[in-house]
Design a protein around this motif. Structure first.
Motif, PDB file in Angstrom:
ATOM      1  N   ASP A   1       0.794  -1.233   0.000  1.00 23.26           N
ATOM      2  CA  ASP A   1       0.000   0.000   0.000  1.00 23.26           C
ATOM      3  C   ASP A   1       0.829   1.287   0.000  1.00 23.26           C
ATOM      4  OD1 ASP A   1      -2.411  -1.400   0.062  1.00 23.26           O
ATOM      5  OD2 ASP A   1      -2.389  -1.532   2.265  1.00 23.26           O
TER       6      ASP A   1
ATOM      7  N   GLN B   1      -2.907  -0.599  -6.299  1.00 24.33           N
ATOM      8  CA  GLN B   1      -2.385  -0.171  -5.006  1.00 24.33           C
ATOM      9  C   GLN B   1      -1.398   0.988  -5.163  1.00 24.33           C
ATOM     10  OE1 GLN B   1      -2.810  -3.280  -6.059  1.00 24.33           O
ATOM     11  NE2 GLN B   1      -3.247  -4.705  -4.384  1.00 24.33           N
TER      12      GLN B   1
ATOM     13  N   SER C   1      -1.726   4.833  -3.653  1.00 25.80           N
ATOM     14  CA  SER C   1      -0.710   5.468  -2.800  1.00 25.80           C
ATOM     15  C   SER C   1      -0.389   6.879  -3.275  1.00 25.80           C
ATOM     16  CB  SER C   1       0.567   4.619  -2.762  1.00 25.80           C
ATOM     17  OG  SER C   1       1.314   4.731  -3.958  1.00 25.80           O
TER      18      SER C   1
END
Length: 245
Positions: A65, A112, A116
């Protein structure tokens, strides 16, 4: 500089026994696939002796993440360099051609990475327009310096008889004659056939339960994003030591 770039004219050792001890020119450390786990990366770097240079094998991004935080950390750290992994290549392909390359990246952890950087509103089934919007937003969030840094990553480094790549190498081809994609994506004979040029190949890409040193290969991808175990190999004139989170 500790590591030779791929296109340097450094001469490889002459053909000799495959299993000679590792003989680096100086002390250094190699860290396996980080995949967005800034927590593990910072913990492991702190455990590495401060007089050692550090190289990451690539795959800094995707799956975990915190890809943005990982890229920021590695770019700003004066002891760390990184090689190009296949996930950095997928990311650059997305930035170049989101409509044709985006879905593959998003299926393999790109979602992901986008999250971020605060990019949303796209999935691996999105159309070309949504993918292009996501690309534009990601480019702005990364900034030109980070995009150029990722795109410019080397694909091999070596010290003495130790070569570091992301995925693997063709055991029948001299390292200086490889196409970069082989180092980034691997080769079907890499895990089957030992090299005969005296190089130990340190690599990630293929997950192993524990770090392994066998048949001229040193495997250090211990699946950090899923297992919480990020591994480093520390090289010195005394040999190789593995440490993990």
């Amino acid at each position: 500089m500790l590591f030779s770039k791929f296109f340097s004219k450094s001469k490889a050792p002459a053909a000799k026994a495959v299993f000679d001890p590792v003989q680096p020119d100086s002390r250094f450390c190699v860290i396996g696939d980080v995949h967005g786990r800034i927590d593990l990366l910072t913990t492991l770097v702190e455990a590495v002796p401060h007089d050692m240079s550090v190289i990451c094998v690539g795959d800094l991004v995707d799956r975990g993440d915190q890809s943005k935080e990982v890229l920021d950390f590695v770019m700003q750290h004066d002891r760390i360099t990184s090689l190009m992994g296949n996930h950095e290549q997928l990311m650059i392909n997305f930035l170049k051609s989101p409509e044709t390359q985006g879905r593959r990246w998003l299926r393999n952890g790109g979602l992901q990475t986008l999250a971020s950087f605060g990019v949303s509103g796209v999935t691996d089934s999105s159309g070309a327009e949504a993918l292009t919007r996501a690309r534009d937003t990601l480019y702005d969030a990364m900034g030109e310096n980070m995009v150029a840094w990722v795109a410019g990553l080397d694909c091999i480094a070596w010290s003495g008889n130790v070569a570091v790549v992301h995925a693997g190498a063709d055991p029948s081809t001299p390292l200086e004659e490889h196409a970069p994609d082989t180092f980034i994506w691997g080769h079907p004979d890499f895990r089957k056939t030992p090299r005969t040029d005296g190089f130990w190949i340190v690599h990630g890409h293929t997950i192993v339960d524990v770090p392994k040193m066998r048949d001229g290969r040193i495997s250090i991808d211990t699946g950090a994003y899923a297992t919480g175990q990020l591994t480093a190999a520390l090289f010195s004139q005394d040999g190789v030591e593995f440490i993990s989170t």
